[in-house]
Design a protein around this motif. Structure first.
Motif, PDB file in Angstrom:
ATOM      1  N   UNK A 119     -99.148 -33.192  51.285  1.00 19.66           N
ATOM      2  CA  UNK A 119    -100.087 -33.016  50.304  1.00 19.66           C
ATOM      3  C   UNK A 119    -101.460 -33.103  50.856  1.00 19.66           C
ATOM      4  N   UNK A 120    -102.414 -32.332  50.000  1.00 21.27           N
ATOM      5  CA  UNK A 120    -103.801 -32.440  50.232  1.00 21.27           C
ATOM      6  C   UNK A 120    -104.708 -32.277  49.168  1.00 21.27           C
ATOM      7  N   UNK A 121    -105.849 -32.730  49.211  1.00 23.78           N
ATOM      8  CA  UNK A 121    -106.855 -32.716  48.084  1.00 23.78           C
ATOM      9  C   UNK A 121    -108.344 -32.797  48.531  1.00 23.78           C
ATOM     10  N   UNK A 122    -108.868 -32.107  47.920  1.00 24.50           N
ATOM     11  CA  UNK A 122    -110.406 -32.037  48.283  1.00 24.50           C
ATOM     12  C   UNK A 122    -111.263 -32.212  47.035  1.00 24.50           C
ATOM     13  N   UNK A 123    -112.545 -32.882  46.989  1.00 25.09           N
ATOM     14  CA  UNK A 123    -113.209 -32.871  45.686  1.00 25.09           C
ATOM     15  C   UNK A 123    -114.591 -33.424  45.778  1.00 25.09           C
ATOM     16  N   UNK A 124    -115.211 -33.775  44.723  1.00 27.97           N
ATOM     17  CA  UNK A 124    -116.391 -34.495  44.310  1.00 27.97           C
ATOM     18  C   UNK A 124    -116.320 -35.362  43.442  1.00 27.97           C
ATOM     19  N   UNK A 133    -122.327 -37.866  50.108  1.00 30.13           N
ATOM     20  CA  UNK A 133    -122.530 -37.217  48.912  1.00 30.13           C
ATOM     21  C   UNK A 133    -121.674 -37.200  48.036  1.00 30.13           C
ATOM     22  N   UNK A 134    -120.554 -37.964  48.024  1.00 26.09           N
ATOM     23  CA  UNK A 134    -119.510 -38.184  47.171  1.00 26.09           C
ATOM     24  C   UNK A 134    -118.126 -37.157  47.284  1.00 26.09           C
ATOM     25  N   UNK A 135    -118.426 -36.301  47.952  1.00 25.53           N
ATOM     26  CA  UNK A 135    -117.275 -35.440  48.433  1.00 25.53           C
ATOM     27  C   UNK A 135    -116.396 -36.061  49.252  1.00 25.53           C
ATOM     28  N   UNK A 136    -115.150 -35.648  49.203  1.00 20.27           N
ATOM     29  CA  UNK A 136    -113.902 -36.284  49.970  1.00 20.27           C
ATOM     30  C   UNK A 136    -113.064 -35.212  50.216  1.00 20.27           C
ATOM     31  N   UNK A 137    -112.110 -35.608  51.006  1.00 14.91           N
ATOM     32  CA  UNK A 137    -110.848 -34.630  51.325  1.00 14.91           C
ATOM     33  C   UNK A 137    -109.898 -35.620  52.115  1.00 14.91           C
ATOM     34  N   UNK A 138    -108.582 -35.469  51.774  1.00 21.80           N
ATOM     35  CA  UNK A 138    -107.552 -35.962  52.312  1.00 21.80           C
ATOM     36  C   UNK A 138    -106.315 -35.277  52.511  1.00 21.80           C
ATOM     37  N   UNK A 139    -105.370 -35.743  53.428  1.00 22.84           N
ATOM     38  CA  UNK A 139    -104.088 -34.885  53.639  1.00 22.84           C
ATOM     39  C   UNK A 139    -103.148 -35.742  54.063  1.00 22.84           C
ATOM     40  N   UNK A 140    -101.951 -35.584  53.841  1.00 23.84           N
ATOM     41  CA  UNK A 140    -100.875 -36.313  54.518  1.00 23.84           C
ATOM     42  C   UNK A 140     -99.623 -35.798  54.730  1.00 23.84           C
ATOM     43  N   UNK A 141     -98.870 -35.916  55.323  1.00 22.93           N
ATOM     44  CA  UNK A 141     -97.297 -35.197  55.679  1.00 22.93           C
ATOM     45  C   UNK A 141     -96.315 -36.462  56.032  1.00 22.93           C
ATOM     46  N   UNK A 142     -95.058 -36.280  55.525  1.00 24.72           N
ATOM     47  CA  UNK A 142     -94.245 -37.337  55.954  1.00 24.72           C
ATOM     48  C   UNK A 142     -92.824 -36.482  56.785  1.00 24.72           C
ATOM     49  N   UNK A 143     -92.151 -37.218  57.230  1.00 28.50           N
ATOM     50  CA  UNK A 143     -91.122 -36.814  58.172  1.00 28.50           C
ATOM     51  C   UNK A 143     -89.870 -36.034  57.375  1.00 28.50           C
ATOM     52  N   UNK A 144     -89.937 -36.524  56.054  1.00 23.91           N
ATOM     53  CA  UNK A 144     -88.750 -35.798  55.109  1.00 23.91           C
ATOM     54  C   UNK A 144     -89.436 -34.565  54.377  1.00 23.91           C
TER      55      UNK A 144
END
Length: 121
Positions: free
Chosen positions: A51-56, A36-47
């Motif tokens: 970050x995270x984001x969700x949307x359409x 439907x075009x919606x999405x979400x992502x997240x990431x983290x680093x060892x330092x």
């Protein structure tokens, strides 16, 4: 001799710290895109970057980023992006100065005394 050893050890500590940043690894990663075009992502680093984001699609997005600035200040940024544009929020962002009293009084006067339009024939 002691001064030289101290300076060299401080230099090595600084070099190791900068090497840590360049050797950062991804510790978590998730990405999901739905039909439907919606999405979400997240990431983290060892330092310490998260970050995270969700949307359409290209209509709406909301997310956040957290990290530590080079001077040691913790940075937390939250944002939304929609029909009103990109709207970031964070304690580290500059804020405009307060509106002077004379401007507020002028605006109140203008609101209380609306201009009557003149009709030209």
């Amino acid at each position: 001799m002691f001064k030289s050893a101290l300076i060299i050890s401080l230099f090595l500590v600084a070099a190791v710290r900068s090497a840590d940043e360049s050797q950062a690894e991804i510790t978590k990663y998730r990405s999901e895109v739905k039909p439907d075009g919606s999405y979400s992502w997240e990431f983290g680093t060892s330092n310490g970057i998260d970050a995270q984001e969700s949307g359409v699609g290209s209509a709406y997005a909301a997310g956040s980023v957290q990290y530590t600035a080079p001077d040691g200040t913790p940075i937390q940024l939250e944002y939304t992006a929609d029909e009103n544009g990109y709207q970031p929020r964070g304690a580290h962002l500059p804020t405009p100065p307060p509106i002077p009293d004379y401007i507020l009084k002028a605006l109140a006067y203008i609101e209380a005394h609306p201009f009557t339009r003149i009709q030209l024939k």
